[in-house]
Design an enzyme around this catalytic site. Sequence first.
Site, PDB file in Angstrom:
ATOM      1  N   ASP A 165       0.847  -1.193   0.000  1.00 22.65           N
ATOM      2  CA  ASP A 165       0.000   0.000   0.000  1.00 22.65           C
ATOM      3  C   ASP A 165       0.887   1.248   0.000  1.00 22.65           C
ATOM      4  O   ASP A 165       1.829   1.344   0.795  1.00 22.65           O
ATOM      5  CB  ASP A 165      -0.871  -0.047   1.276  1.00 22.65           C
TER       6      ASP A 165
ATOM      7  N   GLU B  37      -1.881   6.096  -8.805  1.00 23.73           N
ATOM      8  CA  GLU B  37      -2.874   7.046  -8.273  1.00 23.73           C
ATOM      9  C   GLU B  37      -2.770   8.372  -9.017  1.00 23.73           C
ATOM     10  O   GLU B  37      -1.679   8.904  -9.234  1.00 23.73           O
ATOM     11  CB  GLU B  37      -2.655   7.284  -6.774  1.00 23.73           C
TER      12      GLU B  37
HETATM   13  P1  13P Z   1      -9.100   4.196   5.814  1.00 25.03           P
HETATM   14  O1  13P Z   1      -8.269   5.081   6.685  1.00 25.03           O
HETATM   15  O2  13P Z   1     -10.387   4.857   5.428  1.00 25.03           O
HETATM   16  O3  13P Z   1      -9.317   2.853   6.373  1.00 25.03           O
HETATM   17  O4  13P Z   1      -8.306   4.016   4.429  1.00 25.03           O
HETATM   18  C1  13P Z   1      -7.263   3.119   4.311  1.00 25.03           C
HETATM   19  C2  13P Z   1      -6.498   3.281   3.039  1.00 25.03           C
HETATM   20  O5  13P Z   1      -6.885   3.961   2.115  1.00 25.03           O
HETATM   21  C3  13P Z   1      -5.228   2.563   2.945  1.00 25.03           C
HETATM   22  O6  13P Z   1      -4.529   2.855   1.784  1.00 25.03           O
HETATM   23  O1  G3H Z   2      -2.533   4.343   3.738  1.00 25.35           O
HETATM   24  C1  G3H Z   2      -3.125   4.430   4.794  1.00 25.35           C
HETATM   25  C2  G3H Z   2      -3.224   3.353   5.745  1.00 25.35           C
HETATM   26  O2  G3H Z   2      -4.218   3.628   6.667  1.00 25.35           O
HETATM   27  C3  G3H Z   2      -1.901   2.991   6.355  1.00 25.35           C
HETATM   28  O3  G3H Z   2      -1.579   3.746   7.457  1.00 25.35           O
HETATM   29  O4  G3H Z   2       0.890   4.158   7.409  1.00 25.35           O
HETATM   30  O5  G3H Z   2      -0.363   4.148   9.562  1.00 25.35           O
HETATM   31  O6  G3H Z   2       0.015   2.040   8.325  1.00 25.35           O
HETATM   32  P1  G3H Z   2      -0.176   3.520   8.246  1.00 25.35           P
HETATM   33 ZN    ZN Z   3      -4.635   4.806   1.020  1.00 28.51          ZN
END
Ligand code: 13P
Ligand code: G3H
Ligand code: ZN
Length: 354
Positions: free
Chosen positions: A83, A142
């Site tokens: 992510d 993105e």
């Molecule tokens: P939320 O904070 O709404 O759960 O979104 C998570 C997200 O987009 C992780 O990339």
């Molecule tokens: O991208 C957003 C997610 O909620 C991840 O958050 O970097 O605190 O793990 P984090």
């Molecule tokens: Zn995100």
Amino acid sequence: MALITLRQLLDHAGEHGYGMPAFNITNLETLQAVMEAADRVNSPVLVQASRSATKYVDPIFLKHLFAAAIERYPHLPVCVHLDHGNELSTCLDAMNMGFSSVMMDGSLMADAKTPSTYEYNAVETAKVVRYAHDRGVSVEGEIGVLGSLETGEGEKEDGHGFDGKLGHDQLLTDPEEAVRFVKDTDVDALAVAVGTSHGAYKFTRRPDGDILAMNVIEEIHRRLPDTHLVMHGASTIPQDLQDLINAYHGDIPQTFGVPLEEVERGIKHGVRKVNIDTDIRMAMTGSMRKYLEENKSSFDIRAILKPGRDRTIDLCVERFERFGSAGQASRITPLSLNEMADRYRFKVMGRQVA
Ligand code: 13P
Ligand code: G3H
Ligand code: ZN
């Protein structure tokens, strides 16, 4: 081994008209909860780790946690996704750890704070796509910067986003630019900015079209019907979880997330990946708070974590059912990364011949 790529999974979701919740995991219990929920309803799995989650768990522990999930549930296709990768080297690290999919978030510079230019985003994302597709790995890009249309601010809560005010031109993906970006990069999935943001404080009221621009998703889908769209910041911030946390010494001011009906509307218009992290955090900690308050003499870590894990299972089951991925796991035969790499090669050859 039932590792599946994002591309194959979302192609299946597109063909059958469902959406995949993409759950952020941060430890053993959150991953166990997602897997157990998927098993209960026969759903494929899409799990993702952020850079900070990877650092928290440790890359080697994380790699083996994902491998354990796949070994424990061999009948479930599992997509393992990075992510918000911030640059090529982060994405390559994830590929080397065995992830079947990565996000290159070039909407921000590598510092994950400063909004980038279109050119930077397209060039860096295309670079990642070339390396990834060569290995059969999928890529999410993105276009547009996540942030609130109410305040013009990107969230700071969890370390992503722009630290300042942005205009609607940056906070809303331009459909024309989205078309250009997909053509320039060949991404497998496209995250779009429509007024959602990470964390619990997304909206100060139940969102309407002024602050959650679902019409932008509809327009992008009209122009890019074959592109899998991704909604970030898609937690619903359930009222019962806000109440649960506050009932047990929490202090969460009234807030609003993305209503499930709006996500369902998105799924009807090309949204195939729905990112959820905050709801899991709230389910885990709300239930743990309750347990601790009601069992003041308890210090058995397992007894404290279990109610959190159980509540997270319920949450994940609900999402799998509402988004329509329940029942789909046994209908998918995952292709290997080598098979996916061959497909990309044929696609490129086809383009060169044409
Ligand atoms: P939320 O904070 O709404 O759960 O979104 C998570 C997200 O987009 C992780 O990339
Ligand atoms: O991208 C957003 C997610 O909620 C991840 O958050 O970097 O605190 O793990 P984090
Ligand atoms: Zn995100």
